[in-house]
Write a protein that holds these residues in place. Structure first.
Motif, PDB file in Angstrom:
ATOM      1  N   ALA A  17      47.602  31.935  34.118  1.00 20.58           N
ATOM      2  CA  ALA A  17      47.206  33.137  34.858  1.00 20.58           C
ATOM      3  C   ALA A  17      45.714  33.116  35.177  1.00 20.58           C
ATOM      4  O   ALA A  17      45.290  33.507  36.270  1.00 20.58           O
ATOM      5  N   ALA A  18      44.907  32.648  34.220  1.00 21.01           N
ATOM      6  CA  ALA A  18      43.460  32.559  34.444  1.00 21.01           C
ATOM      7  C   ALA A  18      43.143  31.563  35.554  1.00 21.01           C
ATOM      8  O   ALA A  18      42.237  31.785  36.369  1.00 21.01           O
ATOM      9  N   ILE A  19      43.890  30.464  35.600  1.00 22.08           N
ATOM     10  CA  ILE A  19      43.705  29.479  36.669  1.00 22.08           C
ATOM     11  C   ILE A  19      43.979  30.120  38.021  1.00 22.08           C
ATOM     12  O   ILE A  19      43.189  29.994  38.966  1.00 22.08           O
ATOM     13  N   LYS A  20      45.117  30.810  38.111  1.00 13.44           N
ATOM     14  CA  LYS A  20      45.497  31.455  39.374  1.00 13.44           C
ATOM     15  C   LYS A  20      44.473  32.504  39.793  1.00 13.44           C
ATOM     16  O   LYS A  20      44.039  32.555  40.955  1.00 13.44           O
ATOM     17  N   ASN A  21      44.051  33.333  38.844  1.00 12.41           N
ATOM     18  CA  ASN A  21      43.098  34.400  39.160  1.00 12.41           C
ATOM     19  C   ASN A  21      41.734  33.833  39.563  1.00 12.41           C
ATOM     20  O   ASN A  21      41.075  34.352  40.466  1.00 12.41           O
ATOM     21  N   GLY A  22      41.304  32.766  38.895  1.00  9.95           N
ATOM     22  CA  GLY A  22      40.029  32.148  39.243  1.00  9.95           C
ATOM     23  C   GLY A  22      40.058  31.550  40.641  1.00  9.95           C
ATOM     24  O   GLY A  22      39.110  31.710  41.420  1.00  9.95           O
ATOM     25  N   GLU A  40      19.703  21.363  38.511  1.00 10.62           N
ATOM     26  CA  GLU A  40      21.139  21.241  38.772  1.00 10.62           C
ATOM     27  C   GLU A  40      21.971  21.246  37.484  1.00 10.62           C
ATOM     28  O   GLU A  40      23.108  20.783  37.462  1.00 10.62           O
ATOM     29  N   GLN A  41      21.422  21.819  36.431  1.00 13.70           N
ATOM     30  CA  GLN A  41      22.148  21.887  35.161  1.00 13.70           C
ATOM     31  C   GLN A  41      22.892  23.206  34.982  1.00 13.70           C
ATOM     32  O   GLN A  41      23.779  23.296  34.138  1.00 13.70           O
ATOM     33  N   VAL A  42      22.524  24.213  35.764  1.00 14.91           N
ATOM     34  CA  VAL A  42      23.127  25.534  35.607  1.00 14.91           C
ATOM     35  C   VAL A  42      23.692  26.027  36.932  1.00 14.91           C
ATOM     36  O   VAL A  42      23.008  26.008  37.960  1.00 14.91           O
ATOM     37  N   LEU A  43      24.943  26.475  36.895  1.00 17.76           N
ATOM     38  CA  LEU A  43      25.567  27.155  38.027  1.00 17.76           C
ATOM     39  C   LEU A  43      25.667  28.630  37.675  1.00 17.76           C
ATOM     40  O   LEU A  43      26.034  28.975  36.543  1.00 17.76           O
ATOM     41  N   PHE A  44      25.336  29.500  38.618  1.00 19.13           N
ATOM     42  CA  PHE A  44      25.449  30.932  38.349  1.00 19.13           C
ATOM     43  C   PHE A  44      25.649  31.683  39.665  1.00 19.13           C
ATOM     44  O   PHE A  44      25.437  31.141  40.761  1.00 19.13           O
ATOM     45  N   GLY A  45      26.097  32.904  39.547  1.00 17.28           N
ATOM     46  CA  GLY A  45      26.357  33.676  40.754  1.00 17.28           C
ATOM     47  C   GLY A  45      26.686  35.123  40.453  1.00 17.28           C
ATOM     48  O   GLY A  45      26.532  35.596  39.322  1.00 17.28           O
ATOM     49  N   LEU A  46      27.157  35.825  41.483  1.00 16.75           N
ATOM     50  CA  LEU A  46      27.590  37.210  41.356  1.00 16.75           C
ATOM     51  C   LEU A  46      28.971  37.332  41.984  1.00 16.75           C
ATOM     52  O   LEU A  46      29.206  36.806  43.079  1.00 16.75           O
ATOM     53  N   CYS A  47      29.850  38.021  41.292  1.00 15.01           N
ATOM     54  CA  CYS A  47      31.220  38.180  41.777  1.00 15.01           C
ATOM     55  C   CYS A  47      31.504  39.648  42.036  1.00 15.01           C
ATOM     56  O   CYS A  47      31.229  40.514  41.184  1.00 15.01           O
ATOM     57  N   ALA A  48      32.038  39.957  43.216  1.00 17.22           N
ATOM     58  CA  ALA A  48      32.321  41.339  43.594  1.00 17.22           C
ATOM     59  C   ALA A  48      33.577  41.849  42.902  1.00 17.22           C
ATOM     60  O   ALA A  48      34.506  41.095  42.624  1.00 17.22           O
ATOM     61  N   PRO A  80      37.089  30.420  28.991  1.00 18.99           N
ATOM     62  CA  PRO A  80      36.246  31.134  29.955  1.00 18.99           C
ATOM     63  C   PRO A  80      37.075  32.106  30.790  1.00 18.99           C
ATOM     64  O   PRO A  80      38.265  31.891  30.989  1.00 18.99           O
ATOM     65  N   CYS A  81      36.421  33.129  31.306  1.00 16.31           N
ATOM     66  CA  CYS A  81      37.133  34.145  32.076  1.00 16.31           C
ATOM     67  C   CYS A  81      37.372  33.653  33.506  1.00 16.31           C
ATOM     68  O   CYS A  81      36.876  32.601  33.925  1.00 16.31           O
ATOM     69  N   LYS A  82      38.119  34.442  34.260  1.00 17.07           N
ATOM     70  CA  LYS A  82      38.471  34.050  35.630  1.00 17.07           C
ATOM     71  C   LYS A  82      37.238  33.943  36.534  1.00 17.07           C
ATOM     72  O   LYS A  82      37.221  33.163  37.485  1.00 17.07           O
ATOM     73  N   HIS A  83      36.187  34.730  36.218  1.00 12.37           N
ATOM     74  CA  HIS A  83      34.982  34.700  37.058  1.00 12.37           C
ATOM     75  C   HIS A  83      34.244  33.370  36.924  1.00 12.37           C
ATOM     76  O   HIS A  83      33.760  32.812  37.916  1.00 12.37           O
TER      77      HIS A  83
END
Length: 479
Positions: A17-22, A40-48, A80-83
């Motif tokens: 389910a987490a795979i699908k939601n992500g 280039e060691q860290v990926l980050f962002g904002l999810c609506a 890890p969470c879906k985000h």
């Protein structure tokens, strides 16, 4: 930056389910911002989310490539969470990640983590963090061993009673007695005995084919008898040892219910550094005797050609809360591979890994590792099966000059010397019927991952093909 693929991300997910939601978050364009650090060691962002303001701030820190740190501001208890998964899927897909400074709160967490790692490294360098033997409460351990010996005595009295009465005379009352003993084994710290007794009860409870049930029950009683004999001898030897040391050579400790810790395996020297593994087959099953679901993968060590297995047990009561393992289609590069005591197929575990794509060279390594002589393999398998406590279905990678059908419609695989092994289904998930759909290049000059079974009536060994490796690719018949 570590090579990030969908397969590797799937392996991190807690469940399907987490795979699908992500993936849905990524497909629907829910990521307002996608960034990466200058190094280039860290990926980050904002999810609506559903509101006006961004809902989550997921990140993935690859300062240690084979053991990335995942973080998110959402309240999810999945890890890890879906985000975070969606963030990784976006990167794997090739979406643009702009270079930006790491947010202050994330930078502070990274700094604390780096200081912890520096402290550990300093302690290791100065000898302060040398692994010291774990202190053992010998009085409590002796008490546990005495309880286990009492449990084996109880188990022996039960099995002797069943044998004296005769399997054909057993009734519902006897089955209830067996069930009561299953519960008693837990109080004697004998989880292995619980499993074997429950297996006996399940066999005797099957009213479909009594003759077959009695035959299987007799074989199961032989296993229980061997367990009692070997378990008692081992426990008595431990009592005579001032250190009460564990057996690091055989699987008897697991039969007696010991759950190996990675630190114990490392202390015993059962660890391989920098190992590359290819998963050759995978299947999940419902192990009723254990009252658990079992996710089992068979892997080949590209460095030495040995075939190992990984297994995750998910108890019925906790199955929904645990991540279900799945097939892995890439090469796993493992910094430290821990080996359990065992025989032909050693159980292995690892804490972290990096992934890369399988190459033609890897396929060549796999094929070269296949055993060429069936006579030699049969000898090794039979030697293992002489021990009733060994795995009754060892798995071996075999070279097949050809796979053919005889006049009766039976399938056989032949080696270079002309020796043959009959192919027959062993697992509930059959694979034999799939062979008729394969092209000729998959039936000649191939490597076959085969699971062995010994027919106690005919005395013959049969093999179920799990995977076939031709000159170009690995074909899984079960996954």
């Amino acid at each position: 930056m570590l090579e990030i693929t969908d397969t590797w991300i799937d392996s991190l997910a807690p469940n399907s389910a987490a795979i699908k939601n992500g993936k849905d978050l990524n497909k629907k364009g829910k990521y307002i911002e996608l960034h990466q650090s200058e190094d280039e060691q860290v990926l980050f962002g904002l999810c609506a989310g559903s509101g006006k303001n961004p809902y989550a701030a997921p990140s993935a820190d690859f300062v240690t490539p084979d053991k990335p740190v995942m973080r998110c501001s959402c309240p999810s208890r999945q890890f890890p969470c879906k985000h975070v998964l969606g963030l990784l899927y976006a990167y794997a897909e090739g979406k643009p990640f702009t270079t930006a400074p790491v947010p202050e709160d994330l930078a502070a967490k990274r700094e604390k983590a780096e200081k912890r790692e520096e402290k550990k490294a300093k302690e290791t360098a100065t000898g302060a963090a040398v692994n010291k033997p774990k202190k053992v409460n010998k009085a409590a351990l002796k008490k546990k061993i005495m309880a286990q010996l009492e449990g084996l005595d109880l188990l022996e009295r039960l099995t002797n009673s069943l044998i004296r009465r005769g399997l054909g005379t057993l009734d519902a009352k006897d089955l209830k007695t067996i069930q009561e003993h299953v519960k008693q084994m837990k109080s004697h710290y004998l989880s292995g005995a619980q499993i074997q007794l429950r297996k006996l009860q399940l066999i005797l409870s099957d009213g479909k084919d009594q003759e077959k049930a009695y035959s299987l029950a007799a074989e199961q009683l032989a296993v229980v008898h061997a367990f009692i004999k070997k378990g008692r001898a081992h426990l008595n030897v431990r009592l005579e040892d001032p250190e009460l040391a564990l057996d690091h050579e055989s699987s008897i400790e697991e039969w007696l219910g010991h759950a190996w810790q990675l630190s114990e395996l490392k202390e015993a020297g059962l660890v391989l550094p920098e190992t590359e593994l290819v998963q050759l087959s995978f299947h999940s099953c419902d192990d009723v005797s254990r009252q658990e679901f079992a996710d089992r993968g068979y892997w080949m060590n590209l460095h030495n050609g040995e075939v190992y297995y990984t297994v995750q047990y998910r108890p019925y009561k906790a199955a929904k809360l645990m991540r279900e393992e799945d097939s892995f289609f890439e090469v796993a590069t493992v910094p430290e591979l821990y080996l359990y005591p065992g025989e032909l197929n050693r159980r292995v575990r690892y804490e972290s890994m990096a992934a890369r794509a399988i190459t033609e060279q890897d396929i060549t390594h796999i094929r070269k590792a296949a055993a060429k002589s069936y006579a030699e393999v049969a000898k090794k398998v039979k030697n293992q099966l002489k021990n009733p406590l060994s795995d009754p279905h060892p798995v071996v990678l075999l070279y097949a000059e050809k796979i053919v059908t005889d006049a009766e419609g039976k399938l056989f695989m032949a080696d270079l010397q002309g020796d043959t092994l009959e192919l027959r289904d062993i697992l509930e998930d059959g694979t034999i019927h799939l062979l008729k759909f394969l092209q000729e290049n998959n039936l000649r000059e191939v490597a076959v991952l085969g699971m062995f079974n010994h027919d106690s009536h005919s005395g013959r060994l049969t093999v179920q093909p799990l995977s076939i490796v031709n000159k170009q690719e690995l074909l899984r018949l079960i996954y």
